[in-house]
Write a protein that holds these residues in place. Structure first.
Motif, PDB file in Angstrom:
ATOM      1  N   UNK A  58       5.914   7.240   0.190  1.00 34.10           N
ATOM      2  CA  UNK A  58       4.819   7.213  -0.788  1.00 34.10           C
ATOM      3  C   UNK A  58       5.251   7.834  -2.111  1.00 34.10           C
ATOM      4  N   UNK A  59       5.816   9.032  -2.060  1.00 31.97           N
ATOM      5  CA  UNK A  59       6.131   9.743  -3.302  1.00 31.97           C
ATOM      6  C   UNK A  59       7.461   9.327  -3.917  1.00 31.97           C
ATOM      7  N   UNK A  60       8.475   9.146  -3.070  1.00 32.38           N
ATOM      8  CA  UNK A  60       9.799   8.839  -3.607  1.00 32.38           C
ATOM      9  C   UNK A  60      10.042   7.339  -3.747  1.00 32.38           C
ATOM     10  N   UNK A  61       9.725   6.581  -2.705  1.00 24.59           N
ATOM     11  CA  UNK A  61      10.037   5.146  -2.692  1.00 24.59           C
ATOM     12  C   UNK A  61       8.945   4.277  -3.308  1.00 24.59           C
ATOM     13  N   UNK A  62       7.735   4.830  -3.463  1.00 23.74           N
ATOM     14  CA  UNK A  62       6.606   4.101  -4.064  1.00 23.74           C
ATOM     15  C   UNK A  62       6.321   2.792  -3.330  1.00 23.74           C
ATOM     16  N   UNK A  63       6.341   2.849  -1.995  1.00 18.61           N
ATOM     17  CA  UNK A  63       6.174   1.620  -1.209  1.00 18.61           C
ATOM     18  C   UNK A  63       4.741   1.386  -0.741  1.00 18.61           C
ATOM     19  N   UNK A  64       3.858   2.335  -0.946  1.00 14.37           N
ATOM     20  CA  UNK A  64       2.471   2.147  -0.533  1.00 14.37           C
ATOM     21  C   UNK A  64       1.601   2.075  -1.782  1.00 14.37           C
ATOM     22  N   UNK A  65       1.102   0.867  -2.056  1.00 15.60           N
ATOM     23  CA  UNK A  65       0.290   0.635  -3.243  1.00 15.60           C
ATOM     24  C   UNK A  65      -1.052   0.028  -2.854  1.00 15.60           C
ATOM     25  N   UNK A  66      -2.155   0.463  -3.483  1.00 14.12           N
ATOM     26  CA  UNK A  66      -2.182   1.549  -4.459  1.00 14.12           C
ATOM     27  C   UNK A  66      -1.843   2.885  -3.817  1.00 14.12           C
ATOM     28  N   UNK A  67      -1.296   3.781  -4.603  1.00 14.81           N
ATOM     29  CA  UNK A  67      -0.877   5.079  -4.087  1.00 14.81           C
ATOM     30  C   UNK A  67      -2.110   5.870  -3.635  1.00 14.81           C
ATOM     31  N   UNK A  68      -2.140   6.304  -2.373  1.00 10.94           N
ATOM     32  CA  UNK A  68      -3.307   7.077  -1.909  1.00 10.94           C
ATOM     33  C   UNK A  68      -3.387   8.423  -2.627  1.00 10.94           C
ATOM     34  N   UNK A  69      -4.619   8.855  -2.895  1.00 12.35           N
ATOM     35  CA  UNK A  69      -4.794  10.168  -3.505  1.00 12.35           C
ATOM     36  C   UNK A  69      -4.758  11.249  -2.427  1.00 12.35           C
ATOM     37  N   UNK A  70      -4.888  12.493  -2.854  1.00 15.13           N
ATOM     38  CA  UNK A  70      -4.758  13.606  -1.909  1.00 15.13           C
ATOM     39  C   UNK A  70      -5.772  13.509  -0.778  1.00 15.13           C
ATOM     40  N   UNK A  71      -7.004  13.188  -1.104  1.00 18.37           N
ATOM     41  CA  UNK A  71      -8.042  13.121  -0.083  1.00 18.37           C
ATOM     42  C   UNK A  71      -7.760  11.994   0.913  1.00 18.37           C
ATOM     43  N   UNK A  72      -7.288  10.868   0.438  1.00 19.14           N
ATOM     44  CA  UNK A  72      -6.984   9.737   1.330  1.00 19.14           C
ATOM     45  C   UNK A  72      -5.835  10.086   2.274  1.00 19.14           C
TER      46      UNK A  72
END
Length: 363
Positions: free
Chosen positions: A257-271
């Protein structure tokens, strides 16, 4: 026969593998013998050839005679197994299961009298499944009643850290070699032994809660009987209920999620916290009386400044507010080592986990 090189902890421990027909044994012990003790999510649909796929799955027993050989049918020829004789846990015989059916000589020239063996799967589902087809003992030898089962039970849900990926590689060595993966020396298996507990290890290298390095996640995978990929097999949770459940996930989520950016849209902290909580709630619904330990580490998801421990804390705190009084967090310290933990780090994490569980359970 090709030779395989192992890390210094296994120097001298690798036995030569003998093909079927070369084994010295004469007494055949079928896989459905009542004195064989199986531990783990093992598929017994074919009683003559139970299938081991999860890391740490084991078979143990007591026997007489001077020899022991093991019959295996391996799916891909990628799995490794430990075989311990007479409780010598420092010097396993290490078997590489070749593809297909073979008989492997494990021990010869044993002293007269009773002996014991323990077989454990070093590797995991991504290396395939292995059917255990029984044992061969010396002429006139016999299988004796097995040791008593441990009364305490602990179950682990994790990724490559829990599986033991690369743990027997040198500090400056690669992480990917199959011969260096040894679940027996993962923090999970070490802690279970320190606690005198029977363990089930439900882990897969590369797996996450929201996203994995492959198309399925732990919420898709956790309830399978067979660990070879995402499949329709179902584990019967009524067969075995743990006293303690340890969850060590989110390391792969953090990378993807943070490095590879493979999950879009990027989940927020709560998600992120809610996705983790939903999975832990599934486990709680299955095990209403178990003590759940939500762990993380010891790779860089717990590095200083990382927000991933916060997601675990948020999920656990919310469950506590909702009335769950048997759930805690535990974080294994990031030492700065950038590869998968080696055995010495697993030992340190196991000691911390065992002490924590003793304090909570009175063990």
């Amino acid at each position: 026969m090709m030779a395989y090189r192992f890390g210094p902890r296994l120097a001298g421990a690798l036995a030569a593998l003998l093909c079927a027909g070369q084994a010295l044994a004469a007494t055949v012990v079928p896989a459905d013998h009542a004195h064989l003790q199986y531990t783990g999510r093992i598929d017994h649909a074919d009683a003559a050839a139970p299938v081991l796929s999860w890391p740490g799955s084991s078979i143990e027993g007591n026997f007489t005679g001077g020899t022991l050989a093991v019959r295996l049918r391996d799916q891909y020829g990628k799995n490794f197994f430990n075989v311990f004789i007479d409780g010598d846990l420092a010097r396993p015989v290490v078997l590489r299961a070749e593809e297909g059916s073979k008989t492997y000589a494990v021990a010869t020239g044993l002293a007269p009298g009773p002996h014991r063996f323990l077989i454990t799967k070093r590797t995991e589902g991504e290396e395939g499944a292995t059917a255990f087809q029984g044992l061969e003992l010396a002429d006139g030898a016999a299988l004796l009643p097995p040791p008593p089962r441990k009364e305490r039970r602990i179950e682990f849900f994790g990724d490559s850290i829990t599986s033991g990926m690369g743990n027997e590689s040198p500090d400056d060595g690669p992480d990917h070699r199959l011969e260096d993966k040894n679940n027996f020396l993962s923090y999970a298996s070490i802690a279970a032994r320190e606690l005198g507990a029977e363990a089930h290890v439900i882990s897969q290298s590369g797996i996450g809660v929201m996203i994995s390095w492959f198309p399925f996640t732990m919420p898709d995978f956790y309830d399978q009987l067979n660990a070879v990929g995402d499949n329709d097999s179902k584990w019967d949770f009524s067969r075995w209920t743990p006293d303690v459940v340890v969850v060590n996930l989110l390391q792969n989520d953090s990378w993807l999620i943070d490095r590879e950016k493979r999950l879009l849209p990027v989940p927020d902290d709560r998600q992120r916290a809610r996705a983790y909580k939903r999975f832990v709630e599934r486990l709680r619904s299955l095990y209403p009386r178990a003590h759940i330990v939500c762990a993380l580490g010891s790779m860089d998801a717990v590095r200083p400044g990382s927000k991933w421990p916060d997601y675990v804390r948020a999920a656990v705190e919310e469950m506590r507010r909702e009335g769950d009084g048997r759930i805690d967090t535990l974080f294994f310290e990031f030492t700065g080592y950038q590869a998968h933990p080696r055995v010495k780090q697993h030992q340190a994490n196991a000691a911390r986990l065992a002490a924590f569980v003793r304090g909570k359970m009175g063990w």
